[in-house]
Design a protein around this motif. Structure first.
Motif, PDB file in Angstrom:
ATOM      1  N   LEU A   1      12.007  -8.167  -2.184  1.00 48.79           N
ATOM      2  CA  LEU A   1      12.514  -8.369  -3.541  1.00 48.79           C
ATOM      3  C   LEU A   1      13.938  -8.899  -3.568  1.00 48.79           C
ATOM      4  O   LEU A   1      14.262  -9.785  -4.358  1.00 48.79           O
ATOM      5  N   LEU A   2      14.778  -8.381  -2.709  1.00 47.90           N
ATOM      6  CA  LEU A   2      16.201  -8.750  -2.718  1.00 47.90           C
ATOM      7  C   LEU A   2      16.453 -10.258  -2.664  1.00 47.90           C
ATOM      8  O   LEU A   2      17.291 -10.759  -3.411  1.00 47.90           O
ATOM      9  N   PRO A   3      15.740 -11.018  -1.833  1.00 41.34           N
ATOM     10  CA  PRO A   3      16.017 -12.458  -1.784  1.00 41.34           C
ATOM     11  C   PRO A   3      15.779 -13.191  -3.108  1.00 41.34           C
ATOM     12  O   PRO A   3      16.274 -14.294  -3.297  1.00 41.34           O
TER      13      PRO A   3
ATOM     14  N   ALA B   1      12.084   6.821  -6.752  1.00 38.44           N
ATOM     15  CA  ALA B   1      13.440   6.945  -6.218  1.00 38.44           C
ATOM     16  C   ALA B   1      13.845   5.768  -5.327  1.00 38.44           C
ATOM     17  O   ALA B   1      15.031   5.471  -5.195  1.00 38.44           O
ATOM     18  N   ALA B   2      12.881   5.084  -4.728  1.00 37.71           N
ATOM     19  CA  ALA B   2      13.203   3.948  -3.857  1.00 37.71           C
ATOM     20  C   ALA B   2      13.913   2.836  -4.635  1.00 37.71           C
ATOM     21  O   ALA B   2      14.816   2.195  -4.117  1.00 37.71           O
TER      22      ALA B   2
ATOM     23  N   VAL C   1      13.234  -0.182   2.136  1.00 37.90           N
ATOM     24  CA  VAL C   1      13.152  -1.246   3.143  1.00 37.90           C
ATOM     25  C   VAL C   1      12.250  -2.380   2.659  1.00 37.90           C
ATOM     26  O   VAL C   1      12.589  -3.560   2.802  1.00 37.90           O
ATOM     27  N   GLN C   2      11.107  -2.042   2.072  1.00 37.00           N
ATOM     28  CA  GLN C   2      10.214  -3.074   1.537  1.00 37.00           C
ATOM     29  C   GLN C   2      10.895  -3.861   0.421  1.00 37.00           C
ATOM     30  O   GLN C   2      10.769  -5.080   0.351  1.00 37.00           O
TER      31      GLN C   2
ATOM     32  N   ARG D   1       0.838  -1.175   0.000  1.00 36.44           N
ATOM     33  CA  ARG D   1       0.000   0.000   0.000  1.00 36.44           C
ATOM     34  C   ARG D   1       0.879   1.234   0.000  1.00 36.44           C
ATOM     35  O   ARG D   1       1.854   1.289   0.718  1.00 36.44           O
ATOM     36  N   GLY D   2       0.492   2.188  -0.780  1.00 42.12           N
ATOM     37  CA  GLY D   2       1.273   3.413  -0.879  1.00 42.12           C
ATOM     38  C   GLY D   2       2.534   3.195  -1.682  1.00 42.12           C
ATOM     39  O   GLY D   2       2.769   2.125  -2.228  1.00 42.12           O
TER      40      GLY D   2
END
Length: 121
Positions: free
Chosen positions: A13-15, A29-30, A7-8, A1-2
């Protein structure tokens, strides 16, 4: 959401990313911060500026497949009047099965479900 956060992205996603992946995203930008922090190649497509495709030596870079999937998923989920977040993986699996084209009728889906239930006994 949003809006998505760095951090999310690190948590969810990183794994799943290989180090040699090219991450193609919108211009949030994230994504740029996430990719830079983890040494991941990143290309952004600025859809809000009207740029939907960017040329790349290995072919066009775009996010249209993701946008198209998201639209199909939202349309498919609409009759459910929303789903609980905890059940979202089940709905995504169901949708993935339907998108795969292997299940072409309600009867076939029913037979598959009965077969799975029956084999657990």
């Amino acid at each position: 959401r949003g809006p998505v956060s760095k951090v999310q992205l690190e948590r969810h996603l990183l794994p799943f990313l290989d180090k040699d992946v090219l991450l193609v995203t919108d211009a949030n930008a994230a994504y740029r911060a996430f990719a830079r922090a983890h040494g991941i190649a990143h290309q952004a497509v600025n859809i809000s500026a009207g740029k939907r495709v960017r040329p790349h030596p290995n072919g066009a870079i775009h996010v249209q497949n993701v946008n198209a999937y998201h639209q199909r998923l939202r349309e498919w989920l609409a009759p459910f009047h929303g789903v609980a977040s905890r059940w979202l993986p089940n709905y995504l699996g169901w949708r993935r099965m339907l998108d795969g084209g292997k299940v072409t009728s309600a009867d076939q889906l029913f037979r598959l479900a009965i077969g799975l239930i029956h084999s657990e006994r």
